[in-house]
Design an enzyme around this catalytic site. Structure first.
Site, short mmCIF file in Angstrom:
data_model
loop_
_atom_site.label_atom_id
_atom_site.label_comp_id
_atom_site.label_asym_id
_atom_site.label_seq_id
_atom_site.Cartn_x
_atom_site.Cartn_y
_atom_site.Cartn_z
N LYS A 44 0.90 -1.26 -0.12
CA LYS A 44 -0.05 -0.01 0.07
C LYS A 44 0.88 1.22 0.03
O LYS A 44 0.48 2.26 -0.73
CB LYS A 44 -0.88 -0.02 1.31
N ARG A 69 -9.63 1.35 8.19
CA ARG A 69 -9.06 -0.09 8.40
C ARG A 69 -10.39 -1.00 9.11
O ARG A 69 -10.31 -1.89 9.48
CB ARG A 69 -7.89 -0.04 9.42
N ARG A 117 11.83 -6.26 4.85
CA ARG A 117 11.58 -4.75 4.59
C ARG A 117 12.46 -3.97 5.67
O ARG A 117 12.72 -4.53 6.59
CB ARG A 117 9.96 -4.38 5.04
N ARG A 146 -0.84 -9.25 13.14
CA ARG A 146 -1.50 -8.29 12.10
C ARG A 146 -2.24 -8.72 11.09
O ARG A 146 -3.31 -8.34 10.75
CB ARG A 146 -0.24 -7.23 11.57
P1 AP5 Z 1 4.86 -1.56 1.87
O1 AP5 Z 1 4.55 -0.71 0.59
O2 AP5 Z 1 5.62 -1.17 2.98
O3 AP5 Z 1 3.67 -2.35 2.35
P2 AP5 Z 1 2.30 -1.80 3.15
O4 AP5 Z 1 1.31 -2.41 2.58
O5 AP5 Z 1 2.32 -0.41 3.25
O6 AP5 Z 1 2.49 -2.42 4.54
P3 AP5 Z 1 2.56 -1.76 6.07
O7 AP5 Z 1 3.28 -2.85 7.08
O8 AP5 Z 1 3.04 -0.25 6.10
O9 AP5 Z 1 1.09 -1.96 6.43
P4 AP5 Z 1 0.26 -2.04 7.73
O10 AP5 Z 1 -1.02 -1.74 7.21
O11 AP5 Z 1 0.36 -3.22 8.47
O12 AP5 Z 1 1.22 -0.97 8.50
P5 AP5 Z 1 0.71 0.61 8.71
O13 AP5 Z 1 2.01 1.39 8.88
O14 AP5 Z 1 -0.32 1.07 7.90
O15 AP5 Z 1 5.46 -3.02 1.38
C1 AP5 Z 1 6.18 -3.83 2.20
C2 AP5 Z 1 7.44 -4.36 1.74
O16 AP5 Z 1 7.25 -5.18 0.57
C3 AP5 Z 1 8.49 -3.50 1.47
O17 AP5 Z 1 9.68 -3.84 2.02
C4 AP5 Z 1 8.36 -3.21 -0.17
O18 AP5 Z 1 9.66 -2.51 -0.46
C5 AP5 Z 1 8.18 -4.51 -0.61
N1 AP5 Z 1 7.25 -4.49 -1.75
C6 AP5 Z 1 6.07 -3.83 -2.06
N2 AP5 Z 1 5.48 -4.05 -3.16
C7 AP5 Z 1 6.31 -5.11 -3.51
C8 AP5 Z 1 6.01 -5.92 -4.68
N3 AP5 Z 1 5.22 -5.74 -5.74
N4 AP5 Z 1 7.03 -7.09 -4.87
C9 AP5 Z 1 7.96 -7.04 -3.84
N5 AP5 Z 1 8.00 -6.20 -3.02
C10 AP5 Z 1 7.40 -5.47 -2.58
O19 AP5 Z 1 0.19 0.60 10.21
C11 AP5 Z 1 0.89 0.20 11.24
C12 AP5 Z 1 0.12 0.05 12.50
O20 AP5 Z 1 -0.41 1.49 13.06
C13 AP5 Z 1 -0.98 -0.67 12.62
O21 AP5 Z 1 -0.57 -2.11 12.89
C14 AP5 Z 1 -1.96 -0.29 13.60
O22 AP5 Z 1 -1.57 -0.51 14.87
C15 AP5 Z 1 -1.78 1.16 13.48
N6 AP5 Z 1 -2.91 1.78 12.45
C16 AP5 Z 1 -2.38 2.64 11.24
N7 AP5 Z 1 -3.57 2.84 10.76
C17 AP5 Z 1 -4.51 2.67 11.68
C18 AP5 Z 1 -5.87 2.88 11.35
N8 AP5 Z 1 -6.56 3.50 10.32
N9 AP5 Z 1 -6.84 2.46 12.36
C19 AP5 Z 1 -6.17 1.70 13.50
N10 AP5 Z 1 -4.89 1.41 13.61
C20 AP5 Z 1 -4.10 1.96 12.67
MG MG Z 2 2.61 1.27 4.81
#
Ligand code: AP5
Ligand code: MG
Length: 214
Positions: free
Chosen positions: A13, A88, A127, A171
């Protein structure tokens, strides 16, 4: 153009949202990044969020909704924005729709980046995130020019605490239970687009551009 990025943790994402924001010149709003910046700065919000994030749990809706609703009303969002990590939960999606309806607006696209669970744990363990600017890389799929050093700001790279395999599994469970119902929600709203997130980063982006238009 107002876009929501959906998908499991690690689906890509953030990777795709950054590319969308750059191409269409709209802000990238990541709730995860906002929380991590607050944790780094030791704010009250950051301290509250950290206890949930470290366990792989969602931060409670009441700490998230107002934050995003206020953000999308700022001037730089006038031509649209890409939401990454929000909504979410169904209550978050309903709160967003309600806040937009008041100002006569609605979301245009919900893009689901689809990656099976089997791929996720491997992806997350590779990552690396920059301690300085928060940029993300991947040891195999998006490596830095110099190992362990951020291409953008030159600071050190780390494995995020919540990217350790046990927390990633937690997660994923939380995603299936609380976030996946949004697929039906946005299908019913007529704005869901699903893209295959298992292919190369640039190929995923090309599919998204085909949906959004040049
Ligand atoms: P990346 O692009 O970083 O993936 P992502 O989908 O953004 O993953 P996140 O871990 O950031 O998502 P998340 O939803 O768990 O965490 P968030 O920060 O939102 O890609 C992942 C890896 O793969 C990278 O190394 C990249 O280079 C690689 N990659 C990407 N595309 C690829 C491809 N096509 N092929 C190969 N490799 C690839 O949230 C963190 C925490 O915050 C949550 O757990 C929660 O506690 C809290 N939080 C955030 N938002 C909310 C909300 N709205 N409500 C409640 N809690 C929330
Ligand atoms: Mg992210």
């Amino acid at each position: 153009m107002k876009i929501i990025m959906l998908g499991a943790p690690g689906a890509g994402k953030g990777t795709q949202a950054k590319k969308i924001a750059a191409k269409y010149n709209i802000p990238h709003i990541s709730t995860g990044d906002i929380f991590r910046a607050n944790i780094k700065n030791g704010t009250e919000l950051g301290n509250k969020a950290k206890t949930y994030m470290d366990q792989g749990l969602l931060v409670p809706d009441e700490l998230v909704v107002d934050l995003v609703v206020d953000r999308v009303k700022q001037d730089d969002c006038a031509n649209g924005y890409v939401l990454d990590g929000f909504p979410r939960t169904i209550p978050q999606a309903e709160a967003l729709d309600k806040a937009l309806a008041v100002i006569g607006e609605k979301m245009d696209y919900a893009i689901d980046v689809d990656v099976p669970d089997e791929n996720i744990v491997h992806r997350m363990s590779g990552r690396r995130a920059c301690v300085g600017c928060g940029a993300t890389y991947h040891l195999e799929y998006a490596p830095t020019k110099v190992e362990g050093i951020c291409d953008t700001c030159g600071k050190e790279l780390i494995l995020r605490d919540d990217d350790k395999p046990e927390t990633v599994k937690k997660r994923l469970g939380v995603y299936h239970e609380q976030t996946q119902p949004l697929i039906d929600y946005y299908t019913n709203a007529g704005i869901l687009k699903t893209v295959d997130g298992t292919v190369d980063i640039n190929d995923v982006f090309q599919t998204i551009v085909n949906i959004l238009g040049e």
